[in-house]
Design a protein around this motif. Structure first.
Motif: not given
Lengths: 268, 256
Positions: A94-97, A105, A133-136, B172-173, B176-177, B253-256
Motif C-alpha cells: 500500500l503506497p500510502w502506508l 495492517i 514509504f514504499p515508493n522510495r 486503509k485499502f 486511500p485510493q 506525502r507518500w507520493r514520490k
C-alpha cells in the motif's frame, strides 16, 4: 500449532473454467489437478506460462471461488479458516502506508502491538526503513517488505507466485536466500510457483511439473540436494541437466521455454 | 527555443509575482485616473471604502456568515457526493438507474435550482444551504464514480487473502485510493460553491457578502462592491492556500 502445521495439504481441483467474458473465455484452465503436500514441505510448482498456476494459487487463497474441487488440510480444516500468506508477482504494497504499517495492517491489534512487524522487518535488514514509504524503496526492498508481510501472520500455508521474477540475479539470489532463512526459522508449508527450473531446484524439497492447460501434474520430483544449498553450486546445474535428460519428451516444451528465457536474459 | 529545457527563474519567481500584482494595481489606478468616472473608482477609493466597511460597517460579520454557508454546504455536498459516487461506482445496476438523474442535475442551471429551493422551502437558511449543496453534489458524484471505477482490485485482493476486517479494508485499502479524487472534487468544490453562495444570498438572504453586494449595486456604490469582492477573494484564497493545499500535501506525502 506445531501439530497443526504438520498436517498434509490436500489439493483436489476437479475443474476450473475461465469465465466466458474473460480473455481465453470458456477455456478449461484446470482439470483433475490432485496432489498432497506434507506439512512444512517447500514445494515448487513448475509449468509453462498460461498453464493456470496463478489461477491455482488464487483458488487456494480464496480469491477465486468459481472452481469445482476442495483444498483442505488432512485434519479437515478448510483453507479459509487458516492464515495464508501470499506473495504476488508484484509486491502489492500500500503506497500510502509506511513499511512498518504495511506489515502491521495485516496483523491483529494484539500481534501488531507485540512488535512482531518490527522484529521481522529488522530480521530482513529493513530496520532503517520502517517509516519510509514504499515508493522510495528499490524493487528488491519492496519485495522484502512483501515477504515480511507474508511471514508476519505466521501462515499455515505460504503461497508465492513467481515473486522474484524481473529482479536482476544478485538481488534475486539474496531474496531467495532470505526466503529460505525465514522458512527455516518459521517452518510452514510452501507452494512456490515459478517457471525457472534452476530456482525451483535451489529452493524446493520437491518439484511438481504441470502440463499445459488444462493443467495436471505430469511429474513429481524430490530434490534430494543437501541444505544449505548454493544457487551457483554445480550440483544444482547438474541436477537440472539430468532432470531434463531423463524426462526429455515430457519436459520438452518447458525446456524450450527455459532456453528462450535465457537467451532473452542474455540479450537484455 | 528548446522546450525540453526547464525555465530558469533562479530566485526571481516570487519577485516576479509581486511585480505582476503591483503592475495590475498601477494599471487600475491609471485607468481610473483617465476615466474620472463614478463607475471606476481607483485603488485609493476602494481602500477607503474597505476601511469604512471594516470599522463602521458589517464587512466582518458578512464575511463570517458567508464563510459559514460555504463551509456547511461544502461539507454536505462532499459527504453525500462521495458516498453516492462510491456506491454508483461499485454497483452497476444502481449506476444505470441513477445515471439519467445525474445527467439531468448536471445540466440544470444553478439559478434554477436556487429559485426552486426558495419557492419550495421558503426564503430560509435551510433552503439556501440545500440550493448550494444540490448544485455541487452531481459534480462530486461524477468525479468519485470515476475514481471508484479506477480502484486497483489487486490491492483489495491483498486485504482479502490476509483476512483483513471490513472496516480496515474500507479505510486503509479502499478509501486511500480515492484521496486524489476527493481532493480534486474538494478543490473544484470550494471554487464553485463560494460563487453560488453569493448568488443565493443575493436572491434570498438579508445578510452575507452576496446580500451586501446587491445593496451596493442598487446604490451604485462600485467602490463598496470592489472592497467586498477583494475582501472575500482574499478569504477564499486563504482557505485554498492555508487549508486545502496543506491538507492535500499531507495526505499525498507518500507520493514520490
Amino acid at each position: 500449532m506445531d501439530a497443526m502445521t504438520t498436517e498434509n495439504l490436500q489439493v483436489r481441483i476437479d475443474r476450473k473454467v475461465y469465465p466466458a467474458e474473460a480473455p481465453g473465455g470458456g477455456r478449461v484452465a484446470i482439470a483433475d489437478l490432485a496432489f498432497d503436500v506434507p506439512g512444512r514441505q517447500f514445494c515448487c510448482i513448475v509449468g509453462p506460462s498460461g498453464c493456470g498456476k496463478t489461477t491455482m494459487l488464487n483458488i487456494m487463497a480464496g480469491l477465486d471461488k468459481e472452481a469445482e474441487g476442495r483444498v483442505e488440510f488432512s485434519d479437515g480444516t478448510p483453507l479459509d479458516a487458516t492464515p495464508i500468506g501470499y506473495m504476488f508477482q508484484t509486491p502489492r504494497l500500500l503506497p500510502w502506508l509506511s513499511v512498518r504499517d504495511n506489515v502491521r495492517i495485516v496483523l491483529g491489534d494484539e500481534e501488531a502491538n507485540s512488535g512482531r512487524a518490527e522484529r521481522i522487518l529488522e530480521e530482513m535488514q529493513l530496520g532503517d526503513s520502517l517509516d519510509v514509504f514504499p515508493n522510495r524503496l528499490s524493487g528488491g526492498m519492496q519485495r522484502r517488505v512483501a515477504l515480511a508481510r507474508a511471514f508476519a501472520i505466521e501462515p499455515r500455508l505460504l503461497l508465492l507466485d513467481e515473486p522474484f521474477v524481473s529482479l536482476d540475479a544478485p538481488v534475486g539470489n539474496r531474496l531467495r536466500s532470505m526466503l529460505l532463512e525465514l522458512w527455516q526459522s518459521r517452518p510452514t508449508t510452501v507452494l512456490f510457483v515459478t517457471h525457472d527450473l534452476r530456482e525451483a531446484i535451489f529452493l524446493g524439497d520437491r518439484i511438481l511439473f504441470l502440463s499445459r492447460g488444462p493443467s495436471r501434474v505430469i511429474l513429481d520430483v524430490t530434490v534430494d540436494l543437501p541444505r544449505p544449498r548454493n544457487i551457483e553450486d554445480p550440483k544444482v546445474e547438474a541436477f537440472r541437466k539430468s532432470l531434463l535428460e531423463q524426462h526429455n519428451s515430457l519436459l520438452h516444451g518447458l525446456a524450450e521455454e527455459q532456453a528462450r528465457d535465457r537467451s532473452a536474459d542474455d540479450a537484455a | 527555443m528548446n522546450l525540453a529545457q526547464p525555465l530558469r527563474l533562479g530566485n526571481s519567481g516570487p519577485w516576479l509575482r509581486l511585480f505582476s500584482a503591483a503592475l495590475l494595481v498601477l494599471v487600475w489606478a491609471l485607468a481610473a485616473e483617465i476615466a474620472q468616472s463614478r463607475v471606476l473608482p481607483g485603488p485609493g477609493a476602494v481602500a477607503e471604502s474597505f476601511y469604512y466597511n471594516l470599522v463602521d460597517g458589517r464587512l466582518l460579520s458578512d464575511l463570517a456568515i458567508t464563510l459559514f454557508r460555504v463551509v456547511v454546504s461544502f461539507a454536505i455536498a462532499m459527504i453525500i457526493g462521495v458516498a453516492v459516487g462510491i456506491v454508483m461506482g461499485l454497483r452497476k445496476r444502481l449506476d444505470i438507474l441513477l445515471d439519467g438523474w445525474l445527467i439531468l442535475f448536471l445540466n440544470i442551471p444553478a439559478l434554477v435550482i436556487i429559485i426552486l429551493c426558495y419557492v419550495w422551502f421558503g426564503l430560509t437558511e435551510v433552503a439556501a444551504i440545500i440550493a448550494v449543496s444540490l448544485n455541487k453534489i452531481p459534480n462530486v458524484i461524477v468525479i468519485m464514480r470515476e475514481g471508484t471505477r479506477a480502484v486497483d482490485r489487486e490491492l483489495l485482493q491483498v486485504a482479502q487473502v490476509f483476512h483483513v476486517d471490513r472496516q480496515r479494508r474500507f479505510f486503509k485499502f479502499f478509501l486511500p485510493q480515492l484521496y486524489p479524487y476527493i481532493m480534486a472534487s474538494a478543490r473544484t468544490g470550494v471554487a464553485l460553491i463560494w460563487k453560488i453562495v453569493l448568488v443565493v444570498e443575493l436572491l434570498g438572504r438579508s445578510n452575507g457578502v452576496g446580500f451586501q453586494l446587491s445593496v451596493y449595486f442598487s446604490l451604485f456604490d462600485i467602490a463598496g462592491i470592489l472592497a467586498y469582492t477583494l475582501a472575500f477573494v482574499a478569504v477564499m484564497m486563504f482557505v485554498e492556500l492555508g487549508v486545502v493545499a496543506p491538507i492535500e500535501r499531507h495526505i499525498m506525502r507518500w507520493r514520490k
